[in-house]
Design a protein around this motif. Sequence first.
Motif, PDB file in Angstrom:
ATOM      1  N   LEU A  13       0.840  -1.206   0.000  1.00 53.13           N
ATOM      2  CA  LEU A  13       0.000   0.000   0.000  1.00 53.13           C
ATOM      3  C   LEU A  13       0.874   1.255   0.000  1.00 53.13           C
ATOM      4  O   LEU A  13       0.586   2.222  -0.721  1.00 53.13           O
ATOM      5  CB  LEU A  13      -0.915  -0.004   1.225  1.00 53.13           C
ATOM      6  CG  LEU A  13      -1.826   1.225   1.378  1.00 53.13           C
ATOM      7  CD1 LEU A  13      -2.766   1.353   0.191  1.00 53.13           C
ATOM      8  CD2 LEU A  13      -2.613   1.155   2.682  1.00 53.13           C
ATOM      9  N   ALA A  14       1.943   1.250   0.793  1.00 51.47           N
ATOM     10  CA  ALA A  14       2.860   2.387   0.806  1.00 51.47           C
ATOM     11  C   ALA A  14       3.508   2.578  -0.563  1.00 51.47           C
ATOM     12  O   ALA A  14       3.657   3.714  -1.054  1.00 51.47           O
ATOM     13  CB  ALA A  14       3.925   2.184   1.879  1.00 51.47           C
ATOM     14  N   ALA A  15       3.896   1.472  -1.207  1.00 50.74           N
ATOM     15  CA  ALA A  15       4.491   1.567  -2.545  1.00 50.74           C
ATOM     16  C   ALA A  15       3.496   2.137  -3.540  1.00 50.74           C
ATOM     17  O   ALA A  15       3.854   2.952  -4.412  1.00 50.74           O
ATOM     18  CB  ALA A  15       4.968   0.185  -3.003  1.00 50.74           C
ATOM     19  N   PHE A  16       2.235   1.734  -3.429  1.00 50.65           N
ATOM     20  CA  PHE A  16       1.183   2.271  -4.310  1.00 50.65           C
ATOM     21  C   PHE A  16       1.064   3.785  -4.141  1.00 50.65           C
ATOM     22  O   PHE A  16       0.994   4.530  -5.134  1.00 50.65           O
ATOM     23  CB  PHE A  16      -0.141   1.584  -3.980  1.00 50.65           C
ATOM     24  CG  PHE A  16      -1.361   2.332  -4.472  1.00 50.65           C
ATOM     25  CD1 PHE A  16      -1.649   2.403  -5.823  1.00 50.65           C
ATOM     26  CD2 PHE A  16      -2.214   2.968  -3.576  1.00 50.65           C
ATOM     27  CE1 PHE A  16      -2.760   3.099  -6.278  1.00 50.65           C
ATOM     28  CE2 PHE A  16      -3.326   3.661  -4.018  1.00 50.65           C
ATOM     29  CZ  PHE A  16      -3.601   3.731  -5.372  1.00 50.65           C
ATOM     30  N   LEU A  17       1.052   4.261  -2.910  1.00 47.39           N
ATOM     31  CA  LEU A  17       0.903   5.693  -2.664  1.00 47.39           C
ATOM     32  C   LEU A  17       2.132   6.468  -3.140  1.00 47.39           C
ATOM     33  O   LEU A  17       2.013   7.513  -3.788  1.00 47.39           O
ATOM     34  CB  LEU A  17       0.668   5.937  -1.176  1.00 47.39           C
ATOM     35  CG  LEU A  17      -0.648   5.380  -0.605  1.00 47.39           C
ATOM     36  CD1 LEU A  17      -0.699   5.544   0.902  1.00 47.39           C
ATOM     37  CD2 LEU A  17      -1.847   6.043  -1.266  1.00 47.39           C
TER      38      LEU A  17
END
Length: 633
Positions: A13-17
Motif C-alpha cells: 500500500l505504501a508503494a502504491f501511494l
Amino acid sequence: MIQNVWLIPAFPLAAFLIDGLFGRRWLHRWTGIIASSAVGLSAIVAIGVFLEVLGGQTRTTVNLYEWIGVGDFHSRVAALVDPLSSVMLLVVTVVSFLIFVYSNGYMEHDHGFHRFFTWLSLFVFAMLILVMADNYLLMFVGWEGVGLCSYLLIGFWFERPEPYVAAKKAFVMNRIGDWGYTIGMITTFLVFGSMQFTDVFEHVGIATQANLTLICVAFFFGATGKSAQLPLYSWLPDAMEGPTPVSALIHAATMVTAGVYLVARSMPLFAAAGPSLAVVGVVGAITAIFAATIALVQFDIKRVMAYSTVSQLGYMFLALGVGAPVAAIFHLATHAFFKALLFLGSGSVIHGLGGEQDMRKMGGLRRKLPVTYWTMLLAGGALAALPPLAGFWSKDEIVAAAFLGGYPVLWAVGILTAVLTAFYVTRAMWLTFHGEPRDHHLYDHAHESPAVMTLPLAALAVGTVVLGVAIGFPPETGFIHRFLGPVAQVEGIAEHAPEAATILVLAAISVAAGVLGILVGLSMYVRHRPDPAAVSRAAGPLYRVLVNKYFIDELYDRRIVEAFRAAFGAMWAFDVHVIDGLANRLGWLAATGGSSLRRAQTGIVGNYALTIVAGLLVILVVYGGYASGLFTR
C-alpha cells in the motif's frame, strides 16, 4: 511477528501511494525498485508469520479497529492468522516478489512504467487483504479490489482496442460473479447474525439445509467468476491482452486463486450443505477437461497457458468437491510456482522475439534462449505431473482423492485431463523451442533475456523442482497435510487413509497418463505420425469447434449480450418517451399556458379598466339570472 501481520499489506500500500503520487514526475525507474522492495519486505514478514504459526500459534485474530457499528451489525478490520491464511500469505508474497523483479526488465522501455508498478502494488495489497480478512465483508473489500486492479492492468495498454475490450469483459463477468458473493454474504448475516468466520463456523448447526445450500451456491457462483470456472471462465483467456507479468500475477498468485481460497475457507459451510460440495466437484471436473481440449489447438503461447490455468483451477475445485481441501491448497501452492514460471518464460520468449506470440513462427529457440528453455522445460514437466516435480505430488493427490472418495467418474475425467495436459504442453514446448526455425528473421534477432528476468525464472524453477517433495512427501502424511490438517477436520468430510499399495497404483496410473500424453505429442510433432495437419483436416467440424472455443463467446455475445442490450434499449426508450415524455409534456402545458396568460399583461391602464368592467357585467348578469329564476342552483 503475528501481531505485526498488518505490515504485510502495508508495504505494498505504501508503494502504491509513493509510486502513484511521485512516480511520474520524480521517481521514474525507481518506482519498480520501490514496489519490488515493498513486496520483498512483505514476503519477509510473511515468512516470519508462517514460522510462528508453524511453532504452535495455530489460530490468532489480530484486531486493528472497529470498522462498522450500526445497531446489531458490527464489523471490524481484523486479520485471521491460521495455517490456511499463512500459506496463502507466503505464496502470494513470494511469487509476487519474483514477478515484480522480473517486471523491472520486461517493462523497462514501456512509457507507462511508473503506472504499471502503481497498479501492480495495489493489486497485491488487495489480494493480501482478501486472504487475511477474518470476516466475509472485509474479504469482499479485497475481492472487489483485485477485480478493479485486474481491469486496470488487463487494459494497461488502453491505446489499443483489444486490451480495452478484454478489460471490460473481465470487469463485467466478475461483477456477475460478485452478485453471487453478495447474496451469500447478506444471507450469511441474516442467518447467523454475523459475518465473522469463527462465529459463523461455530454455529453452522442453527442454519437450515435450504439456507446453507443458498449460501454455498451463491458463494461458489462468486468463486466461478474470480477463478474462471464455467460458465464465467471466458474472461481469463482474453486477459492475455495485458502485459505478461500481469498474466503471471493473475494466473499464479492473485485473482484466480481467490475463488479457491473462498471455498476452502468456507469448507464448514459447504460440508454441512449436502449437495453443494458435489456441485463444486462436478463443475471443477467439467471445467478442467473443457479448457484442456481448447488448449490443444491454440497457437498463441500465452493463450495455451491461459486455458491451462482454467483447467488447473478446475482440478482445485475438483479436490474441494470430493472433500480434499488440503490437496486443493497443495495444488494451489505448487501451481503458483510452475504456472508463474510458464508465464514468465513465455514473456521471456516474447521479449526475445520483439513481441511475437504465435508459436507457428517460432522453433529452434532453445539455442538462443537456453535459460528460458530449461526453466520452462521444468515447469512444463510439472504441469504434465511428472515425478519428482511439484505438479506431480499435488495433482496426484487430487485424482487419488476423487477415486478414494467414491467418485470414479470424476477420477476418470481427471486422468483424461492429465493426458490432454501433457499433450498440449509438449506441443507448446516443441513448437517454441525445437525443430527448425520457421521465421528466420525472428530467429536471427532472438536473444536471451537480461539477468533481472532470468534470475526470477531460476528461483521459480527451484520451487518447481523441490516444493512438491519438500512439503508433500510422503503422500497423505507429508508436512502440508499435518500443517493444514485443521482445514480438513470438518464434520461431514471423511478422512481417507489409503494403503501404500493403493497409493502406488493410483500414482502409477497418474504418471502413465502424463507419459502417454507426452509420447503422443512427440509422435505427432517430431515424427509426424500422425501428421498434425492431417489430424486437423480429419477432425473437421470438431477441430473448428475447438479452434473457436466451442463458440461460447459467440453464444454469449449473440444471445445473452444482445438480449440484455435489447432489454436495456427498451428500458431506455420507455424512460425517454414515457417517463421523460410525460414530464416534458406537463412542462410544455405549463409553459404554453403561462405564455398565453402573459399576453394579457399589456401594461395599458385602459385595457385593465375594460377587463374590470367586463368582469362586473358578467357578475351582474349571473346574479340577475339567479334572482329572476332564469338560472337554477
